[in-house]
Write an enzyme that holds these catalytic residues in place. Structure first.
Site, PDB file in Angstrom:
ATOM      1  N   HIS A   2       3.746  -0.512  -2.579  1.00 57.57           N
ATOM      2  CA  HIS A   2       2.777  -1.363  -1.547  1.00 57.57           C
ATOM      3  C   HIS A   2       2.979  -3.580  -2.065  1.00 57.57           C
ATOM      4  CE1 HIS A   2      -0.438  -0.463  -3.578  1.00 57.57           C
ATOM      5  NE2 HIS A   2      -0.611   0.535  -3.105  1.00 57.57           N
ATOM      6  N   ASP A  40       1.942   3.933   3.701  1.00 65.56           N
ATOM      7  CA  ASP A  40       0.899   3.896   3.372  1.00 65.56           C
ATOM      8  C   ASP A  40      -0.079   3.946   4.058  1.00 65.56           C
ATOM      9  OD1 ASP A  40      -1.342   3.426   0.837  1.00 65.56           O
ATOM     10  OD2 ASP A  40      -1.920   1.474   0.783  1.00 65.56           O
TER      11      ASP A  40
END
Lengths: 323, 432
Positions: free
Chosen positions: B236, B309
């Site tokens: 991320h 995520d």
């Protein structure tokens, strides 16, 4: 803009000074004057909120703000309900939303919220039909403090347009600073923040303020020197080397107070650390209007509760009714 | 002879590019790709795209430990609805996936899943950042990605050790280099920060995490990858600085890969102004400038994959104050549509970012991603690039509803998903 504009717009909550423009603020301050007159009567009561119920939802310790709100509600003859967090189901793990919905189910018109987490009053406002007043949320906002400060300043300085106020101290962690930066600048005042960089947010781009690290450079031009409480535990977080150094560099010492213009005001939201942000002697000077701020807090909170919870009558009519 | 199924008139997009072709699936395998094919069942994909199934490198399915928020079964149904045929599930469960026993527990729980569940394991025991997990034993059990995700491994010496140790495991993996995936966040700098540090945290009165809290660890781990020759995957990626450093490290030839989430290229920190904890996530939503840099990174190949995520949280957890609510957002059911709507990538790029590259990074490209050709397992998704729909958390398969895209209209819909030939999503509905 008429005196009823705020009411006509029908604001339901008071969550942030960002919600109020100059006309709104002036309307509240004008109404505050009427309630200040009530407070001076031998029996300081008006039945403006008779039949209304207000709940106190204080998740953070507060003596002064809470007493002030309670006094304001009593003078308006509102019924009050005290949700004491320390002895309540909150300690048994009840969620904030469940708590709010439980209180709301008992039938209330207003909730006054104080919480250590920024934004909580706004969340509460989404879970209830009652009006929500923010009595302080974390580092974010404390709008009634700002309104009482503006009221106090206006009493002494009349028009705040063009006046210069320094807000000195721990800006970063201060809801009072965030509220007053907005409140004073909305009234046309020039706001300068004074603090070491470690006590300022990393950016102030969105704030309507100027910044300096040198209090001495601006003392002579101030109309108000507003001191914030220095959180004593900040010293342990190493954001200032020591309280002694803080007092020397940023405290309103006697020598600095002597350099303020004669008619400048010294303000503080309380509680004070005498000898840290303000020299003990300075806090007792006539220029220090700190106890006036407290007294005005009751009248301001009467005005706010009345505006949000009052009956359908026009503000002007009600002002006439209570006069 | 068992029943077969043909997908006809579609546009196939895979690692080889775009072509018009039909395909036929039998016994879970693509048996034929060609012209004018027929089968016992025929799906007319006229106007639709047929892609290898998507692979999510970053999924939190909460099982074991927080089954009220999500289970492997509910999460995998959401994955299938999002076009995913494989999810790399993060080890920050309770207990953490740091032993053979918990890997086995996860695989057992995946027996009724609607996609392949690929467990990532913790780098350190209990993700505590102190002692290496039994990496060889876990690799023997099939683990290829290690991460302490949720936190970054703070101790530089231990990160070096993990990279060096992982470098000696190739004999267990047919030469595949085990991946150390890092959630980059220097805790001493990020400590207490609940959103991006910037003008919004300043006004909202909330403690912020500076971009540098991420960038310092990206910088450190690039240096450690150089030192050890180890393979690092950056999870991320959310800041302009991180993208720049990863680009430079790749140009220098280091064995580095990276992912970005859909929310980090579509939402900025101003979303936090409502104090709605749906927008609380780590790393936090950044600035418009960071969003622009992440998009460029995805389009120019600096960032290899779009990850979700996907991080379900119960309603009550997300109804706490922003300061104390847990970070995380749903992503599986919106990733493709949000990327299709907002990234500005063509469908070939999207298939690379959502399928081909992540399958390669996870070491599952023998059965996911890659090419649609005879002999490969039928892990496929059929996409309508133009259909518009409105996101609603309550309508999702997830047990939780914490989507940051509530009410947003997006373009692009998954019509069908096949996992090993199993028709798990049919006309946009999960079949089980």
């Amino acid at each position: 803009m008429t005196a009823t504009s705020l009411r006509q717009r029908g604001p339901k909550h008071l969550l942030s000074m960002a919600d109020l423009d100059r006309d709104d603020i002036e309307q509240i301050l004008n109404l505050t004057e009427s309630f200040a007159e009530v407070s001076e009567r031998s029996i300081p009561r008006v039945p403006a909120l008779r039949g209304k119920t207000i709940a106190w939802l204080f998740y953070e310790d507060s003596t002064r703000t809470r007493l002030s709100f309670e006094t304001a509600a009593k003078r308006l003859l509102a019924d009050t309900m005290n949700f004491s967090v320390g002895s309540s189901s909150v300690n048994k793990g009840e969620s904030l939303r469940d708590t709010v919905e439980t209180i709301a189910a008992m039938g209330i018109d207003g909730i006054v919220v104080r919480h250590g987490a920024a934004g909580t009053p706004r969340q509460v406002s989404e879970w209830t039909d009652a009006s929500v007043v923010n009595a302080g949320d974390g580092w974010h906002q404390h709008p009634t403090q700002s309104l009482l400060d503006l009221y106090t300043a206006r009493q002494h300085l009349e028009d705040l347009e063009g006046k210069h106020i320094a807000i000195v101290g721990d800006i970063k962690h201060s809801r009072v600073a965030r509220s007053n930066a907005l409140g004073f600048s909305a009234m046309g005042a020039r706001v300068t923040l004074v603090a070491p960089p470690t006590l300022l947010p990393s950016t102030l781009d969105a704030w309507p303020v100027e910044v300096t690290h040198d209090l001495d450079a601006i003392l002579e031009e101030l109309d108000i020197c507003y001191l914030l409480r220095m959180q004593l535990e900040r010293q342990g977080q190493a954001v200032v080397p020591s309280l002694r150094e803080y007092h020397t560099e940023y405290g309103l010492t006697s020598a600095r107070a002597d350099r303020l213009p004669n008619d400048a005001l010294i303000m503080h939201p309380g509680p004070m650390n005498r000898g840290v942000e303000i020299a003990g002697e300075v806090a007792d000077r006539p220029a220090a209007v700190i106890t006036e701020q407290v007294a005005n807090g009751v009248s301001v909170r009467m005005a706010v509760l009345f505006l949000l919870l009052g009956s359908g009558l026009d503000v002007v009519d009600e002002q006439r009714a209570i006069a | 002879m068992s029943a077969d199924l043909a997908i006809t008139n579609g546009t196939i997009v895979d690692a080889d590019g775009i072509r018009r072709a039909d395909l036929r699936i039998e016994n879970g395998v693509v048996v034929e790709v060609g012209e004018k094919l027929d089968g016992d069942t025929v799906i007319d994909a006229d106007g639709l795209v047929v892609s290898p199934g998507f692979v999510d490198l970053h999924t939190h399915l909460r099982e074991p430990g927080d089954e009220e928020a999500e289970t492997i079964q509910t999460g995998s149904r959401g994955a299938a609805l999002g076009g995913f045929t494989a999810c790399v599930v993060m080890p920050n469960t309770n207990p953490a996936i740091d032993s053979l026993a918990v890997v086995q527990q996860v695989l057992d729980a995946a027996s009724d899943a609607l996609c392949e569940i690929v467990p990532a394991a913790a780098m350190t025991i209990a993700r505590a950042g102190e002692q290496l997990a039994p990496m060889a034993e876990l690799v023997r059990a099939g683990v290829r990605i290690f991460t302490d995700d949720g936190t970054g491994l703070q101790n530089a010496r231990l990160m070096r050790t993990a990279l060096e140790y992982a470098g000696g495991l190739n004999h267990l993996t047919d030469g595949f280099d085990v991946v150390l995936a890092q959630h980059c966040e220097v805790e001493s700098l990020a400590a207490g920060g609940v959103m991006h540090e910037g003008e919004w945290s300043s006004v909202l009165g909330m403690p912020g995490q500076p971009a540098e809290a991420e960038e310092l660890m990206v910088m450190r781990d690039i240096a450690l990858a150089r030192l050890t020759g180890g393979r690092v995957h950056f999870q991320h990626v959310s800041t302009r600085g991180s993208v720049s450093m990863i680009r430079a490290a790749k140009e220098a030839g280091l064995a580095i890969t990276a992912e970005a989430t859909t929310h980090h290229f579509t939402l900025d920190h101003s979303a936090c102004q409502t104090y709605d904890p749906a927008f609380k996530v780590h790393p936090p939503l950044r600035t418009e400038d960071d969003i622009a840099a992440v998009k460029v990174g995805l389009l120019d190949g600096t960032i290899d994959a779009i990850a979700t995520d996907h991080a379900p949280h119960t309603r009550q957890a997300k109804e706490r104050p922003f300061l104390s609510a847990p970070p995380g957002m749903l992503g599986l059911e919106t990733a493709f549509a949000v990327a299709n709507t907002e990234l500005g990538a063509d469908i070939e790029q999207l298939v690379r970012l959502l399928s081909v590259n992540p399958a390669y990074i996870a070491g599952i490209d023998d059965r996911h991603g890659g090419r649609i050709e005879a002999g490969r397992p039928a892990n496929l998704t059929v996409l309508d690039l133009d259909e518009e729909w409105t996101v609603t958390g309550a309508a999702m398969a997830s047990r939780s509803t914490n989507t940051p895209y509530e009410g947003r209209t997006v373009r692009g819909r998954v019509r069908h998903t096949f996992w090993n030939g199993d028709h798990v999503v049919d006309m946009g509905e999960a079949t089980r």
